[in-house]
Motif scaffolding. Structure first.
Motif, PDB file in Angstrom:
ATOM      1  N   GLY A 128      63.877   8.486  59.969  1.00 63.97           N
ATOM      2  CA  GLY A 128      64.171   9.607  59.094  1.00 63.97           C
ATOM      3  C   GLY A 128      64.822  10.767  59.830  1.00 63.97           C
ATOM      4  O   GLY A 128      65.828  11.321  59.383  1.00 63.97           O
ATOM      5  N   TRP A 131      68.494   9.802  61.019  1.00 63.14           N
ATOM      6  CA  TRP A 131      69.528   9.825  59.990  1.00 63.14           C
ATOM      7  C   TRP A 131      69.712  11.207  59.388  1.00 63.14           C
ATOM      8  O   TRP A 131      70.807  11.529  58.896  1.00 63.14           O
ATOM      9  CB  TRP A 131      69.202   8.802  58.911  1.00 63.14           C
ATOM     10  CG  TRP A 131      69.638   7.434  59.319  1.00 63.14           C
ATOM     11  CD1 TRP A 131      68.892   6.487  59.949  1.00 63.14           C
ATOM     12  CD2 TRP A 131      70.952   6.884  59.178  1.00 63.14           C
ATOM     13  NE1 TRP A 131      69.645   5.378  60.195  1.00 63.14           N
ATOM     14  CE2 TRP A 131      70.918   5.584  59.731  1.00 63.14           C
ATOM     15  CE3 TRP A 131      72.134   7.350  58.620  1.00 63.14           C
ATOM     16  CZ2 TRP A 131      72.023   4.753  59.750  1.00 63.14           C
ATOM     17  CZ3 TRP A 131      73.247   6.527  58.634  1.00 63.14           C
ATOM     18  CH2 TRP A 131      73.183   5.248  59.191  1.00 63.14           C
ATOM     19  N   LYS A 132      68.695  12.025  59.423  1.00 62.75           N
ATOM     20  CA  LYS A 132      68.874  13.407  58.981  1.00 62.75           C
ATOM     21  C   LYS A 132      69.888  14.119  59.875  1.00 62.75           C
ATOM     22  O   LYS A 132      70.694  14.923  59.395  1.00 62.75           O
ATOM     23  CB  LYS A 132      67.531  14.135  59.000  1.00 62.75           C
ATOM     24  CG  LYS A 132      67.573  15.504  58.343  1.00 62.75           C
ATOM     25  CD  LYS A 132      66.179  16.098  58.221  1.00 62.75           C
ATOM     26  CE  LYS A 132      66.222  17.430  57.481  1.00 62.75           C
ATOM     27  NZ  LYS A 132      64.868  17.997  57.294  1.00 62.75           N
ATOM     28  N   GLN A 133      69.835  13.802  61.170  1.00 60.61           N
ATOM     29  CA  GLN A 133      70.816  14.382  62.094  1.00 60.61           C
ATOM     30  C   GLN A 133      72.198  13.748  61.912  1.00 60.61           C
ATOM     31  O   GLN A 133      73.217  14.409  62.053  1.00 60.61           O
ATOM     32  CB  GLN A 133      70.339  14.199  63.531  1.00 60.61           C
ATOM     33  CG  GLN A 133      69.062  14.956  63.862  1.00 60.61           C
ATOM     34  CD  GLN A 133      69.193  16.443  63.591  1.00 60.61           C
ATOM     35  OE1 GLN A 133      70.179  17.081  63.964  1.00 60.61           O
ATOM     36  NE2 GLN A 133      68.180  17.018  62.933  1.00 60.61           N
ATOM     37  N   TYR A 135      73.478  12.796  59.134  1.00 59.17           N
ATOM     38  CA  TYR A 135      74.073  13.378  57.925  1.00 59.17           C
ATOM     39  C   TYR A 135      74.295  14.884  58.018  1.00 59.17           C
ATOM     40  O   TYR A 135      74.812  15.482  57.069  1.00 59.17           O
ATOM     41  CB  TYR A 135      73.172  13.096  56.718  1.00 59.17           C
ATOM     42  CG  TYR A 135      73.187  11.668  56.235  1.00 59.17           C
ATOM     43  CD1 TYR A 135      74.379  11.017  55.948  1.00 59.17           C
ATOM     44  CD2 TYR A 135      71.994  10.961  56.034  1.00 59.17           C
ATOM     45  CE1 TYR A 135      74.392   9.719  55.479  1.00 59.17           C
ATOM     46  CE2 TYR A 135      72.002   9.665  55.557  1.00 59.17           C
ATOM     47  CZ  TYR A 135      73.203   9.039  55.293  1.00 59.17           C
ATOM     48  OH  TYR A 135      73.211   7.750  54.818  1.00 59.17           O
ATOM     49  N   ALA A 136      73.882  15.518  59.123  1.00 57.49           N
ATOM     50  CA  ALA A 136      74.029  16.971  59.246  1.00 57.49           C
ATOM     51  C   ALA A 136      75.485  17.377  59.034  1.00 57.49           C
ATOM     52  O   ALA A 136      76.398  16.737  59.570  1.00 57.49           O
ATOM     53  CB  ALA A 136      73.543  17.431  60.611  1.00 57.49           C
ATOM     54  N   LEU A 159      73.496  15.648  52.560  1.00 56.61           N
ATOM     55  CA  LEU A 159      72.139  15.846  52.049  1.00 56.61           C
ATOM     56  C   LEU A 159      72.015  17.113  51.212  1.00 56.61           C
ATOM     57  O   LEU A 159      70.961  17.354  50.623  1.00 56.61           O
ATOM     58  CB  LEU A 159      71.145  15.897  53.214  1.00 56.61           C
ATOM     59  CG  LEU A 159      71.115  14.662  54.109  1.00 56.61           C
ATOM     60  CD1 LEU A 159      70.084  14.817  55.210  1.00 56.61           C
ATOM     61  CD2 LEU A 159      70.836  13.394  53.295  1.00 56.61           C
ATOM     62  N   VAL A 169      69.918   8.438  51.130  1.00 63.52           N
ATOM     63  CA  VAL A 169      68.586   7.918  51.463  1.00 63.52           C
ATOM     64  C   VAL A 169      68.511   6.422  51.171  1.00 63.52           C
ATOM     65  O   VAL A 169      67.933   5.656  51.956  1.00 63.52           O
ATOM     66  CB  VAL A 169      67.507   8.682  50.679  1.00 63.52           C
ATOM     67  CG1 VAL A 169      66.125   8.089  50.959  1.00 63.52           C
ATOM     68  CG2 VAL A 169      67.512  10.156  51.054  1.00 63.52           C
ATOM     69  N   ILE A 244      63.819  12.997  55.147  1.00 59.28           N
ATOM     70  CA  ILE A 244      65.264  13.253  55.123  1.00 59.28           C
ATOM     71  C   ILE A 244      65.642  14.363  54.156  1.00 59.28           C
ATOM     72  O   ILE A 244      66.409  15.272  54.489  1.00 59.28           O
ATOM     73  CB  ILE A 244      66.029  11.961  54.783  1.00 59.28           C
ATOM     74  CG1 ILE A 244      65.786  10.895  55.862  1.00 59.28           C
ATOM     75  CG2 ILE A 244      67.523  12.238  54.673  1.00 59.28           C
ATOM     76  CD1 ILE A 244      66.426   9.560  55.564  1.00 59.28           C
ATOM     77  N   THR A 245      65.118  14.335  52.926  1.00 61.67           N
ATOM     78  CA  THR A 245      65.568  15.302  51.913  1.00 61.67           C
ATOM     79  C   THR A 245      64.435  16.113  51.297  1.00 61.67           C
ATOM     80  O   THR A 245      64.726  17.100  50.603  1.00 61.67           O
ATOM     81  CB  THR A 245      66.300  14.577  50.773  1.00 61.67           C
ATOM     82  OG1 THR A 245      65.365  13.729  50.088  1.00 61.67           O
ATOM     83  CG2 THR A 245      67.457  13.753  51.296  1.00 61.67           C
TER      84      THR A 245
END
Length: 303
Positions: A128, A131-133, A135-136, A159, A169, A244-245
């Motif tokens: 998580g 992938w959050k990074q 999609y930054a 995001l 996601v 993530i969101t």
């Protein structure tokens, strides 16, 4: 003698059964009880409200929005994951050209198996955050790559866009699961005699026809198991969404598991959250039964 044997077996089975009853069955039963109360989780005081929590549940628009997202995941996640896993596993098992050694997998198949399986060694939390990074919007690898190849117009706040966050996601869910099923299907394909593939090759069957008419029917039991597990995963999906969101933006990526968590830990409505949990229990059970029945077919035996 038979009585003594049964007593001996019962003596060894009793401790694990007792532990299972205390730590697994008991929390389920307590959840059913709490779902009928207004308990807020901060004190021992509560009142029984009967089915009131379930009545509120039926009129909760946030819950229905989360269920809509879960329904999309329930359709998309198993289908996309299984199709990709079958394709990759087929290439690893019989995707190479036929030679003197017969039908073989692609060159470097062992390395590919390790690469595909790699996400399985990472915890959900790590996936998580990773992938959050990715999609930054400014520092993320995805937008950085698009800008590097001259596709600046495609760079987006992935995001932060309600129309994209949910699908981002979902893509992570597929990425994190497909490798496991590649290895699972590949192991199942190893039990199929190579003579069958060689006969199909001699008859002029292409790879797509071989996959659809030979491989899939012979590994259908494994596909059925995969479908059930992925369907159960689709009903939850809490961890990745929360990391993530957090269900946003605007609840566009919300799922029913996150609804339960938010009501319990955010709003301290443990009674209402337990009602959501009970609903999830029956929903998951129903989905598993439907998935087993829908994918049931006559088993093919190899002689």
């Amino acid at each position: 003698m038979r009585h003594g044997r049964r007593l001996f077996a019962f003596t060894f089975l009793l401790p694990p059964l007792a532990l299972y009853a205390v730590f697994v069955i008991s929390p389920y039963l307590q959840a059913f009880q709490i779902s009928l109360t207004d308990w807020r989780g901060l004190s021992p005081e509560y009142e029984y409200v009967g089915p009131e929590n379930f009545r509120l549940l039926l009129h909760d628009q946030y819950v229905w929005n989360a269920l809509k997202n879960n329904a999309i995941i329930l359709v998309a996640l198993p289908v996309v994951t299984i199709l990709l896993a079958l394709f990759f596993a087929s290439m690893l098992s019989v995707g190479g050209r036929a030679g003197k050694a017969g039908v073989t997998g692609v060159r470097g198949a062992a390395l590919y198996r390790i690469v595909y399986f790699f996400p399985q060694v990472l915890s959900v939390a790590i996936i998580g955050v990773l992938w959050k990074q990715v999609y930054a919007p400014n520092s993320g690898i995805l937008n950085g790559f698009l800008r590097a190849v001259g596709l600046d117009a495609l760079a987006k706040p992935w995001l932060g866009d309600p129309a994209l966050a949910f699908w981002c996601v979902l893509a992570v869910m597929v990425w994190s699961n497909v490798g496991f099923y590649v290895v699972l299907f590949n192991a199942a394909m190893q039990s199929i005699p190579r003579e069958i593939y060689e006969a199909a090759l001699l008859d002029g069957a292409g790879r797509a026809a071989t996959l659809a008419r030979i491989t899939v029917p012979l590994v259908w039991d494994t596909i059925q198991v995969a479908w059930v597990y992925l369907a159960i995963l689709a009903i939850d999906g809490f961890a990745l969404v929360q990391i993530i969101t957090e269900g946003g933006p605007g609840n566009s990526s919300d799922v029913i598991g996150l609804r339960l968590y938010t009501n319990a830990m955010g709003d301290f409505k443990f009674g209402y959250a337990s009602a959501i949990g009970v609903a999830m229990f029956f929903l998951t059970l129903s989905v598993a039964v439907v998935a087993l029945r829908a994918t049931r077919r006559e088993r093919i035996e190899l002689s």
